[in-house]
Motif scaffolding. Sequence first.
Motif, mmCIF file in Angstrom:
data_model
loop_
_atom_site.group_PDB
_atom_site.id
_atom_site.type_symbol
_atom_site.label_atom_id
_atom_site.label_comp_id
_atom_site.label_asym_id
_atom_site.label_seq_id
_atom_site.Cartn_x
_atom_site.Cartn_y
_atom_site.Cartn_z
ATOM 1 N N ALA A 6 0.810 -1.214 0.000
ATOM 2 C CA ALA A 6 0.000 0.000 0.000
ATOM 3 C C ALA A 6 0.845 1.266 0.000
ATOM 4 O O ALA A 6 0.520 2.234 -0.684
ATOM 5 C CB ALA A 6 -0.929 0.003 1.199
ATOM 6 N N THR A 7 1.935 1.298 0.773
ATOM 7 C CA THR A 7 2.723 2.526 0.899
ATOM 8 C C THR A 7 4.017 2.500 0.095
ATOM 9 O O THR A 7 4.553 3.540 -0.248
ATOM 10 C CB THR A 7 3.090 2.792 2.363
ATOM 11 O OG1 THR A 7 3.897 1.720 2.847
ATOM 12 C CG2 THR A 7 1.849 2.951 3.212
ATOM 13 N N LEU A 52 11.613 13.502 4.137
ATOM 14 C CA LEU A 52 10.717 12.606 4.859
ATOM 15 C C LEU A 52 9.249 12.985 4.682
ATOM 16 O O LEU A 52 8.405 12.123 4.433
ATOM 17 C CB LEU A 52 11.076 12.570 6.341
ATOM 18 C CG LEU A 52 10.288 11.602 7.200
ATOM 19 C CD1 LEU A 52 10.435 10.184 6.681
ATOM 20 C CD2 LEU A 52 10.758 11.677 8.641
ATOM 21 N N ASP A 53 8.932 14.274 4.788
ATOM 22 C CA ASP A 53 7.544 14.693 4.599
ATOM 23 C C ASP A 53 7.067 14.366 3.187
ATOM 24 O O ASP A 53 5.926 13.927 2.992
ATOM 25 C CB ASP A 53 7.384 16.196 4.866
ATOM 26 C CG ASP A 53 7.474 16.527 6.342
ATOM 27 O OD1 ASP A 53 7.144 15.640 7.163
ATOM 28 O OD2 ASP A 53 7.852 17.667 6.666
ATOM 29 N N GLU A 54 7.939 14.559 2.211
ATOM 30 C CA GLU A 54 7.576 14.229 0.836
ATOM 31 C C GLU A 54 7.356 12.727 0.676
ATOM 32 O O GLU A 54 6.399 12.303 0.025
ATOM 33 C CB GLU A 54 8.675 14.703 -0.113
ATOM 34 C CG GLU A 54 8.354 14.449 -1.570
ATOM 35 C CD GLU A 54 9.445 14.944 -2.498
ATOM 36 O OE1 GLU A 54 9.452 14.501 -3.652
ATOM 37 O OE2 GLU A 54 10.281 15.764 -2.074
ATOM 38 N N VAL A 58 3.864 10.910 -0.466
ATOM 39 C CA VAL A 58 3.811 9.940 -1.563
ATOM 40 C C VAL A 58 3.211 8.628 -1.063
ATOM 41 O O VAL A 58 2.392 8.007 -1.751
ATOM 42 C CB VAL A 58 5.214 9.725 -2.171
ATOM 43 C CG1 VAL A 58 5.230 8.540 -3.114
ATOM 44 C CG2 VAL A 58 5.680 10.981 -2.878
ATOM 45 N N ALA A 59 3.600 8.209 0.138
ATOM 46 C CA ALA A 59 3.061 6.979 0.707
ATOM 47 C C ALA A 59 1.554 7.118 0.948
ATOM 48 O O ALA A 59 0.799 6.170 0.721
ATOM 49 C CB ALA A 59 3.777 6.640 2.013
ATOM 50 N N LEU A 60 1.109 8.283 1.378
ATOM 51 C CA LEU A 60 -0.320 8.518 1.593
ATOM 52 C C LEU A 60 -1.087 8.429 0.274
ATOM 53 O O LEU A 60 -2.159 7.815 0.208
ATOM 54 C CB LEU A 60 -0.532 9.888 2.244
ATOM 55 C CG LEU A 60 -1.951 10.249 2.627
ATOM 56 C CD1 LEU A 60 -2.464 9.311 3.715
ATOM 57 C CD2 LEU A 60 -2.015 11.693 3.098
#
Length: 134
Positions: A6-7, A52-54, A58-60
């Motif tokens: 999923a991520t 990390l936020d990016e 992307v994972a979201l």
Amino acid sequence: MTHSRATGHTPFFMVYGAEAILPADLEYRALRVKAYTDQGNKTYLEDTVDQLDEARDVALLRSAKYQQAMRRYHSHHVRGRAFSVGDLVLCLVQSNKNHHKLSPPWEGPYIVAEVLRPDTYKLKDADGQVLTNA
């Protein structure tokens, strides 16, 4: 250590922003361990904190896309059922109280006494007593 479909990342990465190092990697001096330096680690951490936020965004997005695909697959492969008066049905046990793990998950059979609206039924048992929501 396994990447989630999923991520696209491991759970460890999603929490800490870096991949985990296994004890076996430390013991057998894996390439990642050999390439480690304190100065290189500091610059790497500064770079990854910015990214990390990016990576989480992307994972979201990947997770949302995966959930949509699963919903589409489920909708395509699951057939709806409609019951009519007089059909025999089983009911899913709603409470596991006083049940052990080998107890059957279904109770019944019950008879459909009345169709209240789509997917909502009034049931009666074999004795003819109408079931109430307890």
